[in-house]
Scaffold this motif. Sequence first.
Motif, PDB file in Angstrom:
ATOM      1  N   MET A  24       0.828  -1.209   0.000  1.00 11.31           N
ATOM      2  CA  MET A  24       0.000   0.000   0.000  1.00 11.31           C
ATOM      3  C   MET A  24       0.865   1.262   0.000  1.00 11.31           C
ATOM      4  SD  MET A  24      -2.907  -0.971   2.824  1.00 11.31           S
ATOM      5  CE  MET A  24      -3.657  -2.606   2.870  1.00 11.31           C
ATOM      6  N   ASP A  25       0.372   2.292  -0.652  1.00 10.89           N
ATOM      7  CA  ASP A  25       1.017   3.602  -0.619  1.00 10.89           C
ATOM      8  C   ASP A  25       0.212   4.474   0.343  1.00 10.89           C
ATOM      9  OD1 ASP A  25       2.523   5.828  -1.050  1.00 10.89           O
ATOM     10  OD2 ASP A  25       2.076   6.028  -3.187  1.00 10.89           O
ATOM     11  N   ILE A  26       0.853   4.955   1.402  1.00 10.57           N
ATOM     12  CA  ILE A  26       0.145   5.662   2.458  1.00 10.57           C
ATOM     13  C   ILE A  26       0.456   7.159   2.425  1.00 10.57           C
ATOM     14  CG2 ILE A  26      -0.218   5.854   4.949  1.00 10.57           C
ATOM     15  CD1 ILE A  26      -1.279   3.270   3.628  1.00 10.57           C
ATOM     16  N   VAL A  27      -0.603   7.966   2.335  1.00 10.54           N
ATOM     17  CA  VAL A  27      -0.491   9.419   2.338  1.00 10.54           C
ATOM     18  C   VAL A  27      -0.684   9.921   3.773  1.00 10.54           C
ATOM     19  CG1 VAL A  27      -1.427  11.572   1.430  1.00 10.54           C
ATOM     20  CG2 VAL A  27      -1.421   9.517  -0.010  1.00 10.54           C
ATOM     21  N   PRO A  67      -5.550  18.608  -2.281  1.00 10.10           N
ATOM     22  CA  PRO A  67      -5.769  17.835  -3.512  1.00 10.10           C
ATOM     23  C   PRO A  67      -4.498  17.588  -4.311  1.00 10.10           C
ATOM     24  CG  PRO A  67      -7.477  19.498  -3.247  1.00 10.10           C
ATOM     25  CD  PRO A  67      -6.455  19.772  -2.189  1.00 10.10           C
ATOM     26  N   GLN A  68      -3.568  18.573  -4.278  1.00  8.84           N
ATOM     27  CA  GLN A  68      -2.346  18.422  -5.066  1.00  8.84           C
ATOM     28  C   GLN A  68      -1.503  17.248  -4.596  1.00  8.84           C
ATOM     29  OE1 GLN A  68      -2.993  20.871  -2.959  1.00  8.84           O
ATOM     30  NE2 GLN A  68      -1.256  21.016  -1.528  1.00  8.84           N
ATOM     31  N   VAL A  69      -1.574  16.944  -3.296  1.00  3.97           N
ATOM     32  CA  VAL A  69      -0.822  15.809  -2.764  1.00  3.97           C
ATOM     33  C   VAL A  69      -1.378  14.503  -3.334  1.00  3.97           C
ATOM     34  CG1 VAL A  69      -0.197  14.528  -0.683  1.00  3.97           C
ATOM     35  CG2 VAL A  69      -0.231  17.042  -0.648  1.00  3.97           C
ATOM     36  N   PHE A  70      -2.694  14.381  -3.301  1.00  7.68           N
ATOM     37  CA  PHE A  70      -3.321  13.173  -3.848  1.00  7.68           C
ATOM     38  C   PHE A  70      -3.116  13.092  -5.352  1.00  7.68           C
ATOM     39  CE2 PHE A  70      -5.697  13.392   0.161  1.00  7.68           C
ATOM     40  CZ  PHE A  70      -5.641  12.062   0.553  1.00  7.68           C
ATOM     41  N   GLU A  71      -3.178  14.216  -6.036  1.00  2.63           N
ATOM     42  CA  GLU A  71      -2.990  14.196  -7.490  1.00  2.63           C
ATOM     43  C   GLU A  71      -1.596  13.677  -7.841  1.00  2.63           C
ATOM     44  OE1 GLU A  71      -3.122  17.184 -11.368  1.00  2.63           O
ATOM     45  OE2 GLU A  71      -4.116  17.775  -9.501  1.00  2.63           O
ATOM     46  N   GLU A  72      -0.602  14.104  -7.094  1.00  2.00           N
ATOM     47  CA  GLU A  72       0.765  13.647  -7.344  1.00  2.00           C
ATOM     48  C   GLU A  72       0.884  12.136  -7.132  1.00  2.00           C
ATOM     49  OE1 GLU A  72       5.200  14.236  -5.366  1.00  2.00           O
ATOM     50  OE2 GLU A  72       3.740  15.874  -5.252  1.00  2.00           O
ATOM     51  N   VAL A  73       0.266  11.639  -6.061  1.00  2.00           N
ATOM     52  CA  VAL A  73       0.320  10.205  -5.765  1.00  2.00           C
ATOM     53  C   VAL A  73      -0.427   9.412  -6.825  1.00  2.00           C
ATOM     54  CG1 VAL A  73      -0.375   8.410  -4.146  1.00  2.00           C
ATOM     55  CG2 VAL A  73       0.616  10.537  -3.288  1.00  2.00           C
ATOM     56  N   PHE A  74      -1.620   9.861  -7.187  1.00  2.00           N
ATOM     57  CA  PHE A  74      -2.417   9.145  -8.188  1.00  2.00           C
ATOM     58  C   PHE A  74      -1.683   9.095  -9.527  1.00  2.00           C
ATOM     59  CE2 PHE A  74      -6.684  10.424  -5.994  1.00  2.00           C
ATOM     60  CZ  PHE A  74      -6.427   9.499  -4.988  1.00  2.00           C
ATOM     61  N   ARG A  75      -1.140  10.226  -9.947  1.00  2.00           N
ATOM     62  CA  ARG A  75      -0.442  10.277 -11.240  1.00  2.00           C
ATOM     63  C   ARG A  75       0.774   9.353 -11.241  1.00  2.00           C
ATOM     64  NH1 ARG A  75      -2.201  13.990 -14.831  1.00  2.00           N
ATOM     65  NH2 ARG A  75      -3.413  15.792 -14.085  1.00  2.00           N
ATOM     66  N   LYS A  76       1.462   9.285 -10.117  1.00  2.00           N
ATOM     67  CA  LYS A  76       2.656   8.431 -10.027  1.00  2.00           C
ATOM     68  C   LYS A  76       2.311   6.992 -10.389  1.00  2.00           C
ATOM     69  CE  LYS A  76       3.988   7.131  -5.923  1.00  2.00           C
ATOM     70  NZ  LYS A  76       4.575   7.136  -4.552  1.00  2.00           N
ATOM     71  N   TRP A  77       1.209   6.490  -9.857  1.00  2.00           N
ATOM     72  CA  TRP A  77       0.844   5.096 -10.112  1.00  2.00           C
ATOM     73  C   TRP A  77       0.177   4.906 -11.471  1.00  2.00           C
ATOM     74  CZ3 TRP A  77       3.703   2.226  -7.500  1.00  2.00           C
ATOM     75  CH2 TRP A  77       4.084   2.569  -6.207  1.00  2.00           C
ATOM     76  N   LEU A  78      -0.596   5.881 -11.907  1.00  2.00           N
ATOM     77  CA  LEU A  78      -1.188   5.796 -13.249  1.00  2.00           C
ATOM     78  C   LEU A  78      -0.093   5.751 -14.308  1.00  2.00           C
ATOM     79  CD1 LEU A  78      -4.140   8.362 -13.002  1.00  2.00           C
ATOM     80  CD2 LEU A  78      -4.304   5.862 -12.971  1.00  2.00           C
ATOM     81  N   ASP A  79       0.942   6.557 -14.104  1.00  2.00           N
ATOM     82  CA  ASP A  79       2.050   6.601 -15.065  1.00  2.00           C
ATOM     83  C   ASP A  79       2.796   5.272 -15.140  1.00  2.00           C
ATOM     84  OD1 ASP A  79       1.426   9.198 -15.636  1.00  2.00           O
ATOM     85  OD2 ASP A  79       3.040  10.091 -14.436  1.00  2.00           O
ATOM     86  N   GLN A  80       2.679   4.462 -14.081  1.00  2.00           N
ATOM     87  CA  GLN A  80       3.336   3.152 -14.072  1.00  2.00           C
ATOM     88  C   GLN A  80       2.385   2.033 -14.494  1.00  2.00           C
ATOM     89  OE1 GLN A  80       5.830   2.339 -10.538  1.00  2.00           O
ATOM     90  NE2 GLN A  80       5.656   4.519 -10.027  1.00  2.00           N
ATOM     91  N   ASN A 101     -11.057  13.303  -4.029  1.00  2.00           N
ATOM     92  CA  ASN A 101     -12.055  13.412  -5.093  1.00  2.00           C
ATOM     93  C   ASN A 101     -11.734  14.564  -6.045  1.00  2.00           C
ATOM     94  OD1 ASN A 101     -14.542  12.412  -6.237  1.00  2.00           O
ATOM     95  ND2 ASN A 101     -15.517  14.290  -5.522  1.00  2.00           N
ATOM     96  N   ILE A 102     -11.266  15.682  -5.500  1.00  2.00           N
ATOM     97  CA  ILE A 102     -10.867  16.819  -6.346  1.00  2.00           C
ATOM     98  C   ILE A 102      -9.701  16.396  -7.239  1.00  2.00           C
ATOM     99  CG2 ILE A 102      -9.826  19.123  -6.329  1.00  2.00           C
ATOM    100  CD1 ILE A 102     -11.404  19.652  -3.728  1.00  2.00           C
ATOM    101  N   ALA A 103      -8.754  15.650  -6.657  1.00  2.00           N
ATOM    102  CA  ALA A 103      -7.611  15.178  -7.439  1.00  2.00           C
ATOM    103  C   ALA A 103      -8.054  14.247  -8.559  1.00  2.00           C
ATOM    104  CB  ALA A 103      -6.621  14.466  -6.514  1.00  2.00           C
ATOM    105  N   LYS A 104      -8.972  13.344  -8.254  1.00  2.57           N
ATOM    106  CA  LYS A 104      -9.480  12.418  -9.261  1.00  2.57           C
ATOM    107  C   LYS A 104     -10.139  13.182 -10.409  1.00  2.57           C
ATOM    108  CE  LYS A 104     -13.385   9.217  -9.834  1.00  2.57           C
ATOM    109  NZ  LYS A 104     -12.825   8.296 -10.828  1.00  2.57           N
TER     110      LYS A 104
END
Length: 283
Positions: A24-27, A67-80, A101-104
Amino acid sequence: MSKIKIVGDSTLDLSKELYEKYDMDIVPLNVSFGQETFKDGVSITRDQLYKDVEKYKSLPATSAPGPQVFEEVFRKWLDQGYEVIYIGIGSTLSTAFQSANIAKNSIDSDKIYLVDSKNLSSGSGLLALKAGKLIKEGKSAAEIVKILEKDVPNVVAQFNVETLDYLHKGGRCSGTAKVLGHLLHIRPHILVKDGKLIVYKKPRGNMKVAIEGQIEELKNALPNVQMDNIMITDSGVTPEIRDYFVKQVSKYVDPKIIRPTPAGCVIASHCGPGTIGLLFIKD
Protein backbone atom coordinates in the motif's frame (compact mmCIF):
# COMPACT_ATOMS: atom_id res chain seq x y z
CA MET A 1 -4.74 -8.42 -15.99
CA SER A 2 -4.26 -4.80 -14.94
CA LYS A 3 -2.11 -3.80 -11.99
CA ILE A 4 -3.93 -2.32 -9.00
CA LYS A 5 -2.43 -0.07 -6.33
CA ILE A 6 -4.12 0.56 -2.98
CA VAL A 7 -3.59 4.12 -1.80
CA GLY A 8 -4.56 4.82 1.80
CA ASP A 9 -3.90 7.50 4.38
CA SER A 10 -2.18 7.39 7.73
CA THR A 11 -5.43 6.97 9.66
CA LEU A 12 -5.79 3.37 8.47
CA ASP A 13 -3.78 2.43 11.57
CA LEU A 14 -2.35 -0.81 10.21
CA SER A 15 1.03 -2.25 11.06
CA LYS A 16 4.10 -1.72 8.90
CA GLU A 17 4.01 -5.44 8.09
CA LEU A 18 0.44 -5.24 6.76
CA TYR A 19 1.20 -2.17 4.65
CA GLU A 20 4.14 -4.00 3.14
CA LYS A 21 2.26 -7.27 2.65
CA TYR A 22 -0.29 -5.57 0.41
CA ASP A 23 2.14 -3.00 -1.01
CA MET A 24 0.00 0.00 0.00
CA ASP A 25 1.02 3.60 -0.62
CA ILE A 26 0.14 5.66 2.46
CA VAL A 27 -0.49 9.42 2.34
CA PRO A 28 0.16 11.05 5.74
CA LEU A 29 -2.28 13.48 7.29
CA ASN A 30 -0.95 16.57 9.06
CA VAL A 31 -0.50 17.29 12.76
CA SER A 32 0.25 20.86 13.85
CA PHE A 33 1.41 22.51 17.06
CA GLY A 34 1.13 26.25 16.50
CA GLN A 35 3.00 27.13 13.32
CA GLU A 36 4.87 23.84 13.17
CA THR A 37 3.33 21.09 11.04
CA PHE A 38 4.32 17.44 10.96
CA LYS A 39 3.38 14.50 8.78
CA ASP A 40 1.63 11.72 10.70
CA GLY A 41 3.98 8.77 11.16
CA VAL A 42 6.70 10.39 9.05
CA SER A 43 8.05 13.42 10.91
CA ILE A 44 6.29 12.82 14.23
CA THR A 45 5.63 9.69 16.26
CA ARG A 46 2.78 9.05 18.64
CA ASP A 47 5.08 9.14 21.67
CA GLN A 48 6.48 12.50 20.58
CA LEU A 49 2.96 13.82 20.08
CA TYR A 50 1.99 12.96 23.66
CA LYS A 51 5.15 14.67 24.95
CA ASP A 52 4.31 17.80 22.95
CA VAL A 53 0.75 17.84 24.31
CA GLU A 54 2.22 17.94 27.83
CA LYS A 55 4.77 20.53 26.79
CA TYR A 56 2.29 22.92 25.14
CA LYS A 57 -0.68 22.05 27.39
CA SER A 58 -2.91 21.89 24.32
CA LEU A 59 -3.92 19.44 21.64
CA PRO A 60 -2.51 19.67 18.13
CA ALA A 61 -4.63 20.57 15.15
CA THR A 62 -5.02 17.88 12.49
CA SER A 63 -5.65 18.43 8.81
CA ALA A 64 -5.95 16.54 5.55
CA PRO A 65 -3.48 16.74 2.67
CA GLY A 66 -4.52 19.08 -0.12
CA PRO A 67 -5.77 17.84 -3.51
CA GLN A 68 -2.35 18.42 -5.07
CA VAL A 69 -0.82 15.81 -2.76
CA PHE A 70 -3.32 13.17 -3.85
CA GLU A 71 -2.99 14.20 -7.49
CA GLU A 72 0.76 13.65 -7.34
CA VAL A 73 0.32 10.20 -5.77
CA PHE A 74 -2.42 9.15 -8.19
CA ARG A 75 -0.44 10.28 -11.24
CA LYS A 76 2.66 8.43 -10.03
CA TRP A 77 0.84 5.10 -10.11
CA LEU A 78 -1.19 5.80 -13.25
CA ASP A 79 2.05 6.60 -15.06
CA GLN A 80 3.34 3.15 -14.07
CA GLY A 81 0.28 1.43 -15.55
CA TYR A 82 -1.70 0.92 -12.35
CA GLU A 83 -5.33 1.41 -11.57
CA VAL A 84 -5.74 3.12 -8.19
CA ILE A 85 -8.15 2.39 -5.34
CA TYR A 86 -8.12 5.01 -2.58
CA ILE A 87 -9.41 4.02 0.86
CA GLY A 88 -9.00 6.36 3.82
CA ILE A 89 -10.79 8.09 6.65
CA GLY A 90 -14.51 8.66 6.08
CA SER A 91 -15.76 11.79 4.33
CA THR A 92 -17.73 12.98 7.37
CA LEU A 93 -14.66 12.80 9.62
CA SER A 94 -12.04 14.56 7.50
CA THR A 95 -11.66 16.48 4.23
CA ALA A 96 -9.14 13.89 2.99
CA PHE A 97 -11.78 12.16 0.88
CA GLN A 98 -12.83 15.51 -0.60
CA SER A 99 -9.20 16.26 -1.50
CA ALA A 100 -8.86 12.85 -3.15
CA ASN A 101 -12.06 13.41 -5.09
CA ILE A 102 -10.87 16.82 -6.35
CA ALA A 103 -7.61 15.18 -7.44
CA LYS A 104 -9.48 12.42 -9.26
CA ASN A 105 -11.65 14.96 -11.09
CA SER A 106 -8.61 17.03 -12.00
CA ILE A 107 -6.88 14.02 -13.55
CA ASP A 108 -10.15 12.88 -15.16
CA SER A 109 -9.24 9.20 -15.30
CA ASP A 110 -11.55 6.21 -15.11
CA LYS A 111 -8.67 4.25 -13.57
CA ILE A 112 -9.02 5.97 -10.17
CA TYR A 113 -11.57 4.60 -7.72
CA LEU A 114 -12.49 6.16 -4.38
CA VAL A 115 -14.12 4.23 -1.54
CA ASP A 116 -15.70 6.29 1.25
CA SER A 117 -15.10 4.10 4.29
CA LYS A 118 -17.42 6.21 6.49
CA ASN A 119 -15.08 5.10 9.22
CA LEU A 120 -11.73 5.72 10.84
CA SER A 121 -8.65 3.98 12.16
CA SER A 122 -8.46 0.26 11.41
CA GLY A 123 -12.19 0.29 10.61
CA SER A 124 -11.06 1.83 7.32
CA GLY A 125 -7.97 -0.35 7.48
CA LEU A 126 -10.11 -3.49 7.40
CA LEU A 127 -11.49 -2.39 4.02
CA ALA A 128 -7.96 -1.78 2.74
CA LEU A 129 -6.95 -5.28 3.85
CA LYS A 130 -10.02 -6.71 2.12
CA ALA A 131 -8.98 -4.90 -1.06
CA GLY A 132 -5.48 -6.35 -0.78
CA LYS A 133 -6.86 -9.86 -0.45
CA LEU A 134 -9.17 -9.39 -3.45
CA ILE A 135 -6.31 -8.12 -5.58
CA LYS A 136 -4.36 -11.28 -4.80
CA GLU A 137 -7.45 -13.29 -5.81
CA GLY A 138 -7.38 -11.63 -9.23
CA LYS A 139 -10.47 -9.43 -8.91
CA SER A 140 -10.67 -6.31 -11.09
CA ALA A 141 -10.63 -2.84 -9.54
CA ALA A 142 -14.31 -2.34 -10.37
CA GLU A 143 -15.22 -5.68 -8.78
CA ILE A 144 -13.23 -4.87 -5.66
CA VAL A 145 -14.86 -1.47 -5.21
CA LYS A 146 -18.32 -2.99 -5.57
CA ILE A 147 -17.53 -5.55 -2.86
CA LEU A 148 -16.02 -2.94 -0.53
CA GLU A 149 -18.99 -0.60 -0.86
CA LYS A 150 -21.26 -3.43 0.28
CA ASP A 151 -18.96 -3.99 3.27
CA VAL A 152 -18.83 -0.33 4.35
CA PRO A 153 -22.02 -0.40 6.48
CA ASN A 154 -21.00 -3.74 8.00
CA VAL A 155 -17.76 -2.54 9.59
CA VAL A 156 -18.00 -2.51 13.38
CA ALA A 157 -15.58 0.08 14.77
CA GLN A 158 -15.67 0.60 18.53
CA PHE A 159 -13.31 1.60 21.30
CA ASN A 160 -13.12 2.52 24.95
CA VAL A 161 -11.46 5.74 26.08
CA GLU A 162 -9.22 5.63 29.15
CA THR A 163 -9.15 9.38 29.77
CA LEU A 164 -11.65 12.09 28.90
CA ASP A 165 -8.94 14.77 28.91
CA TYR A 166 -8.35 14.67 25.15
CA LEU A 167 -12.04 14.62 24.29
CA HIS A 168 -12.51 17.56 26.66
CA LYS A 169 -9.60 19.59 25.27
CA GLY A 170 -10.84 18.89 21.76
CA GLY A 171 -14.31 20.21 22.60
CA ARG A 172 -15.94 16.77 22.47
CA CYS A 173 -16.89 16.59 26.14
CA SER A 174 -17.95 19.24 28.65
CA GLY A 175 -15.91 20.11 31.73
CA THR A 176 -18.66 18.65 33.92
CA ALA A 177 -18.66 15.40 31.98
CA LYS A 178 -14.89 15.24 32.31
CA VAL A 179 -15.03 15.64 36.10
CA LEU A 180 -17.86 13.13 36.45
CA GLY A 181 -16.03 10.70 34.20
CA HIS A 182 -13.04 10.77 36.50
CA LEU A 183 -15.11 10.52 39.68
CA LEU A 184 -17.28 7.69 38.41
CA HIS A 185 -14.45 5.91 36.59
CA ILE A 186 -16.40 5.97 33.32
CA ARG A 187 -14.59 4.77 30.22
CA PRO A 188 -16.97 5.59 27.36
CA HIS A 189 -17.69 2.93 24.76
CA ILE A 190 -17.53 4.83 21.47
CA LEU A 191 -19.08 3.43 18.30
CA VAL A 192 -18.76 4.66 14.72
CA LYS A 193 -22.25 4.85 13.24
CA ASP A 194 -23.03 6.25 9.78
CA GLY A 195 -19.74 8.10 9.72
CA LYS A 196 -20.22 9.69 13.15
CA LEU A 197 -18.84 8.95 16.61
CA ILE A 198 -21.48 8.19 19.20
CA VAL A 199 -21.24 7.33 22.89
CA TYR A 200 -22.74 3.85 22.80
CA LYS A 201 -22.37 2.89 26.45
CA LYS A 202 -20.87 4.37 29.63
CA PRO A 203 -19.25 1.45 31.47
CA ARG A 204 -17.82 2.07 34.92
CA GLY A 205 -14.75 0.34 36.32
CA ASN A 206 -11.27 -0.43 35.04
CA MET A 207 -10.42 -0.93 31.39
CA LYS A 208 -10.65 -4.73 31.63
CA VAL A 209 -14.27 -4.34 32.69
CA ALA A 210 -14.95 -1.72 30.02
CA ILE A 211 -13.70 -3.79 27.08
CA GLU A 212 -16.06 -6.63 27.95
CA GLY A 213 -18.75 -4.57 26.22
CA GLN A 214 -16.73 -4.61 23.00
CA ILE A 215 -16.25 -8.36 23.22
CA GLU A 216 -19.99 -8.74 23.75
CA GLU A 217 -20.56 -6.94 20.42
CA LEU A 218 -18.33 -9.48 18.71
CA LYS A 219 -20.07 -12.42 20.39
CA ASN A 220 -23.48 -11.08 19.36
CA ALA A 221 -22.33 -10.78 15.74
CA LEU A 222 -21.04 -14.35 15.53
CA PRO A 223 -21.16 -16.44 13.42
CA ASN A 224 -21.81 -13.69 10.88
CA VAL A 225 -18.34 -12.16 11.08
CA GLN A 226 -15.75 -12.18 8.30
CA MET A 227 -12.87 -14.26 9.58
CA ASP A 228 -9.98 -12.69 7.67
CA ASN A 229 -8.91 -10.01 10.13
CA ILE A 230 -10.05 -8.97 13.59
CA MET A 231 -8.35 -5.76 14.64
CA ILE A 232 -7.36 -4.71 18.15
CA THR A 233 -6.05 -1.17 17.78
CA ASP A 234 -4.80 1.07 20.55
CA SER A 235 -3.41 4.55 21.04
CA GLY A 236 -0.92 3.43 23.67
CA VAL A 237 -1.98 0.98 26.39
CA THR A 238 -0.05 -1.23 28.79
CA PRO A 239 1.07 -4.62 27.46
CA GLU A 240 -1.12 -6.14 30.18
CA ILE A 241 -4.30 -4.57 28.77
CA ARG A 242 -3.41 -5.42 25.17
CA ASP A 243 -2.53 -9.02 26.00
CA TYR A 244 -5.68 -9.41 28.09
CA PHE A 245 -7.84 -8.13 25.23
CA VAL A 246 -6.18 -10.49 22.73
CA LYS A 247 -6.58 -13.41 25.12
CA GLN A 248 -10.28 -12.72 25.66
CA VAL A 249 -11.03 -12.29 21.95
CA SER A 250 -9.10 -15.51 21.25
CA LYS A 251 -11.82 -17.41 23.08
CA TYR A 252 -14.20 -16.66 20.20
CA VAL A 253 -12.05 -16.45 17.05
CA ASP A 254 -8.89 -18.05 15.73
CA PRO A 255 -5.96 -16.19 17.34
CA LYS A 256 -4.19 -16.23 13.96
CA ILE A 257 -6.59 -13.62 12.54
CA ILE A 258 -6.29 -11.17 15.45
CA ARG A 259 -4.20 -8.17 14.40
CA PRO A 260 -2.97 -5.88 17.20
CA THR A 261 -2.05 -2.56 15.57
CA PRO A 262 -1.00 0.91 16.77
CA ALA A 263 -3.13 4.00 16.24
CA GLY A 264 -1.29 6.82 14.50
CA CYS A 265 -0.85 10.43 15.52
CA VAL A 266 -4.08 11.80 14.05
CA ILE A 267 -6.30 9.27 15.81
CA ALA A 268 -4.26 9.65 19.02
CA SER A 269 -4.74 13.43 18.84
CA HIS A 270 -8.47 12.98 19.27
CA CYS A 271 -8.74 10.04 21.67
CA GLY A 272 -5.60 10.26 23.79
CA PRO A 273 -3.47 7.55 25.39
CA GLY A 274 -5.06 4.44 26.83
CA THR A 275 -7.72 4.05 24.13
CA ILE A 276 -8.26 0.57 22.68
CA GLY A 277 -10.74 -0.82 20.19
CA LEU A 278 -12.05 -4.04 18.66
CA LEU A 279 -12.93 -3.80 14.98
CA PHE A 280 -14.33 -6.33 12.51
CA ILE A 281 -16.59 -6.73 9.48
CA LYS A 282 -19.94 -8.46 9.69
CA ASP A 283 -21.23 -10.57 6.79
